[in-house]
Enzyme design. Structure first.
Site, mmCIF file in Angstrom:
data_model
loop_
_atom_site.group_PDB
_atom_site.id
_atom_site.type_symbol
_atom_site.label_atom_id
_atom_site.label_comp_id
_atom_site.label_asym_id
_atom_site.label_seq_id
_atom_site.Cartn_x
_atom_site.Cartn_y
_atom_site.Cartn_z
ATOM 1 C CD GLU A 44 -2.127 1.885 0.910
ATOM 2 O OE1 GLU A 44 -3.010 1.032 0.258
ATOM 3 O OE2 GLU A 44 -2.085 3.133 0.030
ATOM 4 N N GLY A 57 -22.643 1.056 1.328
ATOM 5 C CA GLY A 57 -23.952 0.274 1.795
ATOM 6 C C GLY A 57 -23.804 -1.428 0.770
ATOM 7 N NE ARG A 125 -17.329 5.255 1.491
ATOM 8 C CZ ARG A 125 -16.447 4.737 -0.091
ATOM 9 N NH1 ARG A 125 -15.412 3.794 -0.485
ATOM 10 N NH2 ARG A 125 -17.693 5.077 -1.066
ATOM 11 N NE ARG A 207 -19.154 13.310 -1.357
ATOM 12 C CZ ARG A 207 -18.757 12.529 -1.692
ATOM 13 N NH1 ARG A 207 -18.770 11.333 -1.134
ATOM 14 N NH2 ARG A 207 -16.950 12.357 -1.411
ATOM 15 C CG ASP A 322 -13.294 1.845 -7.500
ATOM 16 O OD1 ASP A 322 -14.129 0.826 -7.551
ATOM 17 O OD2 ASP A 322 -14.024 3.149 -6.860
ATOM 18 C CB ALA A 335 -17.449 -1.333 -2.546
#
Ligand SMILES: Cc1cc2nc3c(=O)[nH]c(=O)nc-3n(C[C@H](O)[C@H](O)[C@H](O)COP(=O)(O)OP(=O)(O)OC[C@H]3O[C@@H](n4cnc5c(N)ncnc54)[C@H](O)[C@@H]3O)c2cc1C
Length: 445
Positions: A44, A57, A125, A207, A322, A335
């Site tokens: 990572e 969700g 998340r 948002r 993704d 996801a």
């Protein structure tokens, strides 16, 4: 040079896998392999594994895939899961009727139910990611490792992974789970290939989190559940978050222009932009926009629709999540489909390992791994790319821009139902069976 995992030791399969990217899908892939005793290390780029605070969700299909992948993954979601909804609701936000005056429980024009009270198990998340990380032995996660290149010296030798800090690692196969701007995608397709990069979907999102008390005062009972407000060239989705303390607000607005900076997918924006886009919508929508703060962030929605990947697999390197199928969020299932990828990869890599241990099919390690990834591509690419296409279509439906549908609400409902059901009710057991059969046919051929 570092070696990825202990291939061939402790009864494990005689190969090792490198997963690039420790996001939600990289962790799913790794946990599926760990469960099957397949040596794996996650590389990572960040110095710690973390996710933004937003909600996520899942469909019931995805949670069943988690259970099949590794029951601890489903358990992790169960631990941090939050109650959501069993259905989705849409309303014409453009009509000049004051929908706030409708009786509670009737303020929607269309409802599509999953048939379950909690049809979309949801989570924060960051909390879910932390739970997944806690399931991976710490020595299998290497932080601060930004993949720069992957080299193959000969067909049967290990791949050499080179990181931007100058270090290297060896692996028999690589799974790129490095997200929407995947470097692994660029490595396998080439930097000049437009399919190596995501492209602007010409939608951007604004948002905000609005205090629920304020939202209820301005909008009556509308914010107490999920509701999507439809209208020309723009739509809004709202739902309660933070145990009902806030109303989550996301407005999607069509944008004819190009996004100015492909490196930076967010830009500062002002309330005035949103006021302008919704100025002709009905009174409830305009009252909602009034609640926004003056300064907002604008998020460009990039996806892989314009230049889809020709394949998810490239010999002993493949792409998942993704990195393979970056999608706009209008199905809320990027996801979910990544979890399906992880289950297929775990299934076929386990079969490849069994073949190599038993000596059946007299196949070489590189041929078995390459066949496993080809099977993964043949099983997962069509659905992953359909999701990307359908998600864009859904935004056009919500914004009245599909020529064959226009403002025909029956056609709208038919399309939403058909496409949502395809995402929600997927026969994942058949997917696993097809993957196993396809792999067997390939190695016997
Ligand atoms: C607004 C919004 C709402 C959404 N809601 C939902 C939802 O409700 N349900 C759903 O199913 N999906 C949803 N999605 C989609 C979902 O968020 C993504 O599909 C999912 O997070 C992808 O996970 P990933 O692991 O593939 O990629 P990422 O989460 O992006 O993880 C990639 C990882 O790779 C690392 N990385 C990147 N480059 C390198 C490199 N060169 N070397 C090493 N590591 C690297 C990154 O640091 C990161 O940790 C939504 C998306 C958006 C934008």
């Amino acid at each position: 040079m570092a070696e990825t995992g202990n291939a061939g030791q402790d009864g494990s399969v005689p190969f090792n896998i490198a997963v690039i990217g420790g996001g939600i899908i990289g962790l799913h892939v790794a946990l599926g392999l760990i469960k099957r005793n397949i040596p794996v290390v996650i590389y990572e780029r960040a110095s710690e594994l973390k996710e933004i605070g937003a909600g996520l969700g899942f469909t019931e299909t995805a949670t069943q895939c988690m259970q099949a992948l590794n029951p601890s993954v489903a358990g992790a979601l169960g631990k941090v899961g939050i109650a959501t909804t069993g259905s989705l609701r849409w309303i014409n936000g453009f009509a000049q009727e004051d929908i706030r005056l409708r009786e509670k429980g009737t303020a929607f024009d269309f409802e599509l139910s999953t048939g379950k009270k909690d049809g979309f198990p949801g989570c924060h998340r960051g909390q879910f990611l932390n739970e997944l990380v806690s399931l991976v032995p710490p020595d299998l996660i290497k932080l601060g490792k930004r993949i720069a290149s992957i080299e193959q010296n000969s067909k049967d030798e290990k791949l050499v992974l080179k990181f931007s800090d100058g270090t290297e690692a060896l692996a028999d196969a690589v799974i790129g789970c490095d997200g929407v701007k995947s470097r692994v995608r660029q490595i396998v397709l080439g930097e000049d290939n437009p399919a190596s990069y995501p492209h602007y979907s010409h939608q951007s999102a604004y948002r905000a989190l609005i205090e629920m008390d304020e939202a209820l005062a301005a909008l009556g009972h509308l914010p107490s559940g999920q509701l999507m407000y439809l209208g020309p060239r723009a739509h809004i989705n709202t739902y309660p978050v933070g145990r009902g303390k806030f109303m989550n607000f996301v407005a999607f607005i069509q944008d004819k222009n190009d996004w100015p900076d492909n490196e930076n997918l967010t830009a500062p924006a002002s309330k005035a932009d949103v006021v302008e886009a919704f100025s002709k919508f009905g009174p409830a929508v305009r009252a909602m926009i009034d609640l926004l703060p003056d300064q907002l962030d604008r998020w460009a929605i990039f996806d892989t629709l314009d230049h889809p990947l020709p394949s998810f697999s490239y010999d002993r390197v493949c792409l998942a999540g993704d990195a393979a199928h970056a999608t706009s969020p209008h199905h809320g299932a990027g996801a979910c489909v990544g979890v399906e990828d992880a289950l297929v990869l775990a299934t076929v890599l386990k079969k490849a390992g069994n073949d190599l241990i038993s000596g059946d099919n007299s196949i070489s390690k590189s041929a078995a791994l390459s066949a496993a990834f080809k099977t993964y591509d043949s099983i997962c690419r069509e659905r992953g790319q359909w999701l990307v296409e359908s998600s864009r279509y859904m935004a056009e439906l919500f914004q009245g821009s599909v020529p064959d549908v226009g403002d025909d609400f029956d056609k709208f409902k038919e399309q939403v139902r058909e496409r949502s059901h395809k995402v929600w009710f997927f026969d994942w057991k058949d997917m696993v069976r097809r993957a196993a059969d396809d792999y067997d046919a390939r190695v016997r051929a």
